[in-house]
Motif scaffolding. Structure first.
Motif, PDB file in Angstrom:
ATOM      1  N   UNK A   1      14.780  52.280  45.046  1.00 39.49           N
ATOM      2  CA  UNK A   1      14.919  53.413  45.704  1.00 39.49           C
ATOM      3  C   UNK A   1      16.505  53.704  45.909  1.00 39.49           C
ATOM      4  N   UNK A   2      16.798  54.677  46.401  1.00 38.19           N
ATOM      5  CA  UNK A   2      18.282  55.081  46.383  1.00 38.19           C
ATOM      6  C   UNK A   2      19.240  54.336  47.195  1.00 38.19           C
TER       7      UNK A   2
ATOM      8  N   UNK B   1       9.835  56.077  43.448  1.00 39.30           N
ATOM      9  CA  UNK B   1      10.645  56.392  44.706  1.00 39.30           C
ATOM     10  C   UNK B   1      10.544  57.541  45.601  1.00 39.30           C
ATOM     11  N   UNK B   2      11.095  58.520  44.322  1.00 38.24           N
ATOM     12  CA  UNK B   2      11.078  59.874  44.816  1.00 38.24           C
ATOM     13  C   UNK B   2       9.847  60.556  44.353  1.00 38.24           C
ATOM     14  N   UNK B   3       9.545  61.758  44.892  1.00 39.77           N
ATOM     15  CA  UNK B   3       8.253  62.390  44.683  1.00 39.77           C
ATOM     16  C   UNK B   3       8.378  63.247  43.447  1.00 39.77           C
ATOM     17  N   UNK B   4       7.198  63.210  42.898  1.00 46.47           N
ATOM     18  CA  UNK B   4       7.436  64.026  41.488  1.00 46.47           C
ATOM     19  C   UNK B   4       6.851  65.449  41.595  1.00 46.47           C
TER      20      UNK B   4
ATOM     21  N   UNK C   1      17.084  67.959  46.012  1.00 50.30           N
ATOM     22  CA  UNK C   1      17.580  66.784  46.347  1.00 50.30           C
ATOM     23  C   UNK C   1      16.673  65.925  47.058  1.00 50.30           C
ATOM     24  N   UNK C   2      15.223  66.181  47.037  1.00 48.59           N
ATOM     25  CA  UNK C   2      14.309  65.320  47.807  1.00 48.59           C
ATOM     26  C   UNK C   2      13.232  64.936  46.731  1.00 48.59           C
ATOM     27  N   UNK C   3      12.395  65.894  46.152  1.00 50.66           N
ATOM     28  CA  UNK C   3      11.746  65.489  44.955  1.00 50.66           C
ATOM     29  C   UNK C   3      12.387  65.473  43.576  1.00 50.66           C
ATOM     30  N   UNK C   4      12.360  65.054  42.638  1.00 54.09           N
ATOM     31  CA  UNK C   4      12.944  64.950  41.369  1.00 54.09           C
ATOM     32  C   UNK C   4      13.078  66.418  40.912  1.00 54.09           C
TER      33      UNK C   4
ATOM     34  N   UNK D   1       4.253  57.585  45.764  1.00 50.82           N
ATOM     35  CA  UNK D   1       5.738  57.598  45.894  1.00 50.82           C
ATOM     36  C   UNK D   1       6.143  57.320  47.510  1.00 50.82           C
ATOM     37  N   UNK D   2       7.284  56.988  47.745  1.00 46.87           N
ATOM     38  CA  UNK D   2       7.746  56.857  49.015  1.00 46.87           C
ATOM     39  C   UNK D   2       8.883  57.980  49.437  1.00 46.87           C
ATOM     40  N   UNK D   3      10.355  57.543  49.891  1.00 44.38           N
ATOM     41  CA  UNK D   3      11.462  58.166  50.122  1.00 44.38           C
ATOM     42  C   UNK D   3      11.334  59.192  50.956  1.00 44.38           C
TER      43      UNK D   3
END
Length: 219
Positions: free
Chosen positions: A71-72, A156-159, A165-168, A188-190
């Motif tokens: 995760x970030x 971790x991030x949504x596809x 800057x939230x989803x990839x 995913x989480x995040x």
């Protein structure tokens, strides 16, 4: 073929969650009660520092394998090598098989600038597109999906999250890789909230945070 059972959680953020160890213990006890085959952490479990070693010891004592997603917050102030060593991971992304399924764990914590693709952190704040799944990992993902085995993908991030800057940032590239492949589910989480979207027959499920808080809430 027996049923595969697994438990997924994410974003416990033990460095900010005052009852983090108790929450982790409840998660692990539930996994034992349900007799799951393995657990997946969707990232942001805790900072990769010495004071969080008790959390890893608790996980190890549980007796159920746990697979970690980067995760970030795992790499916000640390190089990826330190986070991998802390979590006992060999590679930032990986795949494993159980029964008729292949489970794929992506690492979405990359950024892309004019000079190339790099792993978090971006300490110089170089203008970039992020989060990002780099070219090399995309090729690896294509290989993992090439034989038609049933696949479940974790990140971790949504596809699919459309917010900058939230989803990839290169989500469409990943969605294209999934087209016509045997991808049963992406998790995913995040985002510290729940969501479910279907795109081209693939369900993308965002798992809410195990810490039950977020930094951008109104309260």
């Amino acid at each position: 073929e027996r049923m595969i059972r697994f438990l997924v959680f994410g974003d416990l953020h033990m460095e900010d969650c005052v009852d983090g160890m108790e929450r982790l213990e409840r998660i692990l006890n539930h996994a034992k009660e349900e007799q799951v085959d393995f657990i997946v952490s969707l990232g942001d479990l805790c900072f990769p520092t010495e004071d969080h070693i008790p959390a890893l010891e608790l996980i190890r004592s549980c007796g159920i394998p746990m697979y970690h997603t980067i995760g970030n917050h795992d790499v916000q102030d640390w190089e990826i090598e330190q986070s991998l060593q802390f979590l006992g991971k060999e590679k930032p992304y990986e795949a494993f098989e159980m029964g008729e399924y292949r489970f794929i764990i992506l690492d979405t914590c990359y950024w892309k600038s004019e000079t190339g693709e790099y792993h978090f952190p971006n300490k110089q704040r170089i203008p970039s597109m992020y989060p990002w799944v780099p070219t090399e990992q995309q090729h690896w993902l294509e290989e993992q999906l090439s034989d038609g085995k049933k696949c479940i993908v974790f990140s971790h991030m949504s596809l699919v999250n459309p917010f900058m800057r939230r989803g990839i940032a290169n989500k469409e590239d990943i969605q294209r890789i999934f087209e016509g492949k045997n991808v049963l589910l992406c998790m995913n989480g995040h985002d510290h909230g729940s969501d479910l979207k279907w795109i081209n027959g693939v369900p993308y499920y965002t798992v809410s945070s195990a810490s039950q808080f977020c930094w951008w809430s109104a309260d």
